[in-house]
Design an enzyme around this catalytic site. Structure first.
Site, short mmCIF file in Angstrom:
data_model
loop_
_atom_site.label_atom_id
_atom_site.label_comp_id
_atom_site.label_asym_id
_atom_site.label_seq_id
_atom_site.Cartn_x
_atom_site.Cartn_y
_atom_site.Cartn_z
N ASP B 399 14.13 2.81 -7.67
CA ASP B 399 13.66 2.46 -8.91
C ASP B 399 14.69 3.08 -9.58
O ASP B 399 14.57 2.08 -11.46
CB ASP B 399 14.05 4.51 -9.28
CG ASP B 399 11.98 5.06 -8.62
OD1 ASP B 399 11.71 4.27 -8.09
OD2 ASP B 399 12.05 5.78 -9.11
N HIS B 535 -19.58 2.60 10.96
CA HIS B 535 -21.07 3.45 9.80
C HIS B 535 -20.79 4.84 10.46
O HIS B 535 -21.60 4.67 11.69
CB HIS B 535 -21.79 2.48 9.68
CG HIS B 535 -23.24 3.14 9.22
ND1 HIS B 535 -23.36 3.21 7.91
CD2 HIS B 535 -24.11 4.33 9.29
CE1 HIS B 535 -24.44 3.66 7.58
NE2 HIS B 535 -24.95 4.53 8.14
#
Lengths: 488, 565
Positions: B399, B535
């Site tokens: 930051d 799946h």
């Protein structure tokens, strides 16, 4: 820039994403009236019954650049919320109808400038036209059809033609004081004269939903803030007042405008929502149709037994009744016809069963299309999907206005018989009562207990005659009393 | 939460952002430096070859610095690497440095873990876990659809707050222990740079210690940004630091700023029964997001909830509640600068972004001038001085440099720096760093938004295509009754390069990594579409997304190496 995009969106899965209307839709979505290089964006006609629309939200803000195909505004028609997109590149010069307000179909709701320089010209135009016609004009005068827009498909002469003045009718006259704010969403319901209303976000949301004016409400929250329960109490009080006011003694009080800022809840007049307006119009229109009614009692023991058997597979009673009705209509196509112009039969090619559903603040008729061809399981799934969409106000026009025969069922309330009003544009509607155990004499002279229900069909006698209905009902009774065909 | 923050000072009246202010901080940075880095691509390859040689040298000299690079007599240092700041960025760098065999120290002035662990992402995830469950339990319709019956759900505020606090201390201990066990020296006190390769640290009232290090990384992070005119009392006018302690759940809270922090807190507060008013300086809510995703998210996350909003306004004055008076917020029109409205609410949360925490670092000792508080760096996180020259052996990550204000970006930058100081040139591709907002459902993104991609396409003369899939078509999502959602792919139809992926829907934050990895590794759409997904899983949403993309048949030119920005 839009030519750069090759969208491959899967259309079948998008209803809640509010897929913007494309050019291929058969609903006339907008018309643009060319005036120098400044175009007016008109309130589109999103359905054949729509006469005015409410701006739910402006997706673009003033001064923002628009590309052809961009969604500009979300409009609430009498049935659903829809995105309206621009047909032209340009700049959204001025918003003429703020969020939360309504405008008649065809009235200009915003100005579109071709270039940034013309925004000022558009603003000048709006101020000149509003000074020329300061009072809102609820009945826009149709302008000469000069719009050379080839994409305009008409469904009625005055419906979407252009108007030259900036006429805007407001849904709730009480909002006029805040209508001048440029940002509809950020207008705080502070009233003039220094008296402010402080209301919590949810209270404001509820008030908007119920069309309630917050000014004059006494808040019970901290520092006199209006909170959700104050709004709910006011709405409940207004409803109670309305019911008890059926007597003439109170009638005068109800029509009295809410003045003085006290007891608004008791004496308030709550305007119709767009949906309630649509219902009202349709009901009045139905008076011009010569209808008659034929009733029939049908034994449902076999149907009930079948329902028990296949209920676990997701089959609903509504779907079964729709299916049975559709199968009967196959044999009596005349009952599926309608009279549109008073001079001819319209024989419908599809059997689309509309089923009336009560939703918050109104009534809607989701349509089971081709109910005769689709199997009972798919039909049941389709029905669930439609009901969910209806509750979320996300039905597309073809999902509620393509019915050819309507079913209305109040059986779940224990109602044993009633009659229904024929929706304009269709030939017949069937009112279904509750199925109840009934003592009946059988053909062999015995007395037995059977479940029976009464159905009552209302039909347009211009096209459907007594014998037609009688034969149809007999067929329907046979199908319901021997329902094996339903599961085919 | 804070570490997933990007929208810097967006509601700030004095904001000095250029005209395209609607892009949030991180995106903007990413774009601005993009072209520069492309130029550097070739250069970096050259450097890589050279530096491999010097790497060998360095191993020989171990702790003493490599004379070849230092243009001076060999000198002995206390440490190979000193990191100022023990947040997620510093921690990531320290761990990687130890792995690379560097003698490493980390200077922490507050608590190990920094913003992310103590006042940001970590405790906020605890609150969001609670809000997600509350939402589920309160949604009667949803429960009924699943066949479940639940009695009225309630919560104990203190227990929720404790959960967040316990999580933070647990993660903080994990971080501390992981560094200790690896032999990283944790030095307590505020770190100040005295001169090249020299750091002073110490607590107030204690004698200072001075240490030397071959390389120094600044990783001091950020603090909540509070615009002028707003008085924070920590009780009724608060920042995310206070909000995460959940000392009160106000009936009505105004949230200033509708970026990640604001949105996540709106999710928490509305689930716990508060009503929320957003105050946003820009004309649109959620300015940092892809517009289409933002629009859909608004319909799901804002419209149906007890939230209203004021856009295009600054909260120019906020007075905390006192003497029985509520919190008073004065709103000023962002364009006309005229007073617009006054709000009276129970509390106000300032979520206008985060400001770098770089004061007292002693940057003046080495002639470095911060820009709006940020330490200027090049694409390799090397600190630049006031004349734009590189400051040798000094890096800044996270930051504090403002490139991309995300915890995982800081960590990635730290690893990149360690790679460089151990002899392998490395440039981090910021466009492959995903970002996520943990609302219910979640929002995640990587790469460019549609407007950014369009702009780039226009400038560089290529076409872009968009593919979209809906969660409504996904079996797992439907099984969970959470079909609301959209995944969107922005790609080049000529080459199959993935430019950006945006997801709004269940577990979007976990789903984005397939796309961010593909971007990081330069995988093309036509290749990734053959990858197999189990799946039924939510990952099939992305599977379908890649499969629905249309790549021009005659693609022969392979996508170049991933481009760092």
């Amino acid at each position: 820039m839009s030519h750069l995009l090759q969208t491959t969106f899967v259309p079948a899965t998008s209803p809640s994403l509010r897929r913007p209307l494309t050019r291929t839709t058969h609903y006339p979505t907008r018309a643009l009236h060319i005036q120098s290089k400044i175009r007016e964006i008109f309130m589109p006609a999103l359905s054949s019954t729509m006469t005015e629309g409410k701006i739910v939200s402006w997706i673009k803000s003033e001064g923002e650049k628009l590309s052809k195909g961009d969604s500009v505004v979300v409009v609430e028609s009498d049935k659903a919320d829809m995105d309206v997109e621009s047909f032209y590149d340009g700049y959204l010069a001025a918003i003429m109808v703020d969020e939360g307000l309504s405008a008649p179909v065809g009235a200009p709701i915003a100005l579109l400038a071709e270039s940034e320089e013309e925004i000022a010209a558009a603003l000048a135009q709006i101020s000149s036209s509003s000074s020329a016609a300061p009072a809102p004009d609820p009945a826009p005068a149709p302008a000469p059809a000069t719009a050379p827009d080839s994409s305009t498909s008409n469904d009625g002469p005055g419906a979407i033609t252009g108007v030259s003045s900036a006429s805007v009718s407001e849904n709730f006259s009480s909002r006029s004081s805040v209508a001048n704010g440029a940002m509809g969403s950020s207008v705080h319901p502070a009233s003039e004269g220094g008296k402010r209303v402080v209301a919590s976000p949810y209270a404001k949301k509820l008030a908007k939903e119920f069309g309630l004016d917050l000014r004059g409400l006494v808040g019970s929250g901290p520092n006199g803030r209006v909170v959700a329960k104050d709004v709910e109490a006011a709405v409940a009080a207004a409803a109670a007042a309305k019911v008890s006011a059926s007597g003439a003694a109170l009638a005068s009080e109800i029509t009295k405008p809410s003045g003085g800022g006290t007891a608004v809840d008791l004496g308030s007049v709550v305007p119709f929502t767009t949906m309630q307006n649509a219902v009202s119009r349709n009901m009045v229109e139905s008076l011009s149709v010569p209808t008659f009614r034929v009733g029939y009692t049908i034994t449902t023991d076999a149907l009930d037994a079948l329902y028990k058997k296949i209920k676990s597979k997701g089959v609903t009673m509504t779907a079964m009744l729709a299916k049975a009705t559709a199968l009967a209509l196959v044999k009596h196509p005349i009952v599926n016809s309608s009279c549109r112009d008073g001079k001819s039969f319209t024989h419908n090619s599809n059997i689309n069963i509309a089923v009336a559903v009560a939703i918050d603040g109104g009534l809607i008729t989701p349509v089971l299309q081709d109910a005769d061809k689709i199997d009972i399981y798919s039909l049941s799934r389709k029905w669930k999907e439609l009901v969910d969409k209806a509750r979320a106000k996300q039905l597309q026009p073809h999902e509620y206005n393509t019915g050819t025969f309507t079913l209305s069922n109040l059986g779940m309330f224990g109602v044993d018989r009633f009659d229904a009003i024929l929706p304009p544009g269709t030939g017949a509607i069937m009112a279904v009562g509750a199925s109840q155990p009934t003592l009946v004499g059988t053909k062999d002279g015995r007395i037995g207990l059977k479940n029976q229900m009464q159905v009552n069909v209302t039909a347009d006698h211009r096209v459907i005659y007594g014998a037609d209905l009688a034969a149809f009902l007999q067929t329907l009774a046979k199908i319901i009393e021997d329902p094996k065909d339903l599961t085919l | 939460m804070q570490a997933s923050v990007s929208s810097l000072s967006i509601s700030h009246p004095n904001s000095t952002f250029p005209s395209n202010i609607r892009l949030c901080g991180l995106r903007q940075e990413a774009l601005r430096i993009h072209s520069v880095s492309q130029l550097n691509k070739r250069e970096s390859r050259r450097i890589r070859i050279v530096s491999r040689k010097s790497c060998l040298q360095k191993r020989l000299v171990s702790v003493s610095a490599s004379a070849s690079e230092n243009c001076g007599p060999p000198k002995s240092f206390d440490y190979d690497l000193v990191i100022i700041g023990a947040g997620v960025g510093g921690h990531g760098a320290a761990l990687h440095a130890v792995e690379k065999g560097l003698k490493t120290a980390i200077v922490e002035g507050d608590v190990v873990g920094g913003t992310c662990v103590n006042r940001g992402c970590v405790p906020s995830k605890a609150l969001l876990a609670v809000s997600g469950r509350m939402r589920e339990l309160q949604n009667e319709h949803h429960m009924k659809a699943l066949g479940l019956q639940v009695a009225a759900a309630g919560y104990d505020r203190q227990a929720v707050a404790d959960h967040a606090n316990n999580l933070a201390s647990k993660i903080r201990n994990n971080l501390t222990n992981s560094m200790r066990s690896l032999g990283v020296d944790i030095l307590t006190g505020f770190g100040t740079i005295l001169g090249p390769q020299k750091v002073k640290y110490g607590k107030v009232g204690f004698p200072n210690n001075v240490i030397t290090a071959k390389d120094i990384i600044i990783a001091t992070g950020s603090v909540p940004f509070v615009p002028r005119g707003i008085e924070v009392d920590g009780k009724t006018v608060i920042t995310s630091d206070h909000a995460l302690k959940l000392e009160v759940v106000p009936d009505w809270i105004a949230i200033v700023g509708s970026g990640y922090i604001g949105l996540e807190f709106s999710d928490v507060y509305t689930a716990l029964g508060s009503e929320v008013t957003f105050i946003e300086a820009l004309d649109l809510l959620m300015p940092g997001f892809d517009p289409e995703i933002g629009k859909l998210a608004q319909r799901v996350l804002i419209k149906p909830r007890k939230i209203d909003y004021h856009t295009g306004v600054f909260a120019t004055k906020i007075t905390p509640a006192k003497d029985g008076k509520p919190v008073i917020i004065e709103l000023t029109d962002a364009k006309t600068k005229e007073p617009k409205d006054t709000l009276e609410v129970d509390a106000a949360l300032i979520a206008t972004g985060r400001a770098p925490f770089t004061k007292g670092l002693g940057l003046e000792n080495i002639n470095v001038e911060t820009q709006r508080g940020f330490v200027p760096v090049d694409e390799r996180m090397r600190v630049l001085d006031a004349n734009g020259n590189l400051v040798p052996h000094l890096y800044c990550i996270g930051d504090a440099n403002g490139k991309m204000m995300l915890a995982h970006a800081a960590s990635a930058q730290g690893i990149s720096v360690v790679e460089q100081v151990t002899g392998r040139d490395h440039v981090l591709n910021h466009l492959s760093i995903p970002a996520a907002c943990f609302t219910h459902p979640e929002i995640s993104m990587v790469g460019l938004t549609e407007p950014q991609a369009k702009e780039k396409a226009e400038k560089e003369g290529f076409e872009i295509s968009i593919a979209k899939t809906s969660f409504k078509a996904n079996t797992k999502a439907l099984a969970e009754n959470e079909g609301e959602g959209l995944a969107k792919l922005i790609y080049r139809p000529d080459s199959g390069e993935i430019l950006g992926v945006h997801i709004f829907g269940m577990h979007a934050a976990d789903l984005i990594h397939e796309a961010s990895n593909a971007i990081a590794l330069g995988t093309r759409v036509q290749d990734i579409k053959f990858a197999v997904h189990a799946h039924p899983t939510l990952s099939e949403v992305l599977d379908e997304l890649f499969k629905s993309a249309k790549i021009n048949a005659s693609v022969t030119e392979p996508v170049g190496e991933p481009v760092a920005v």
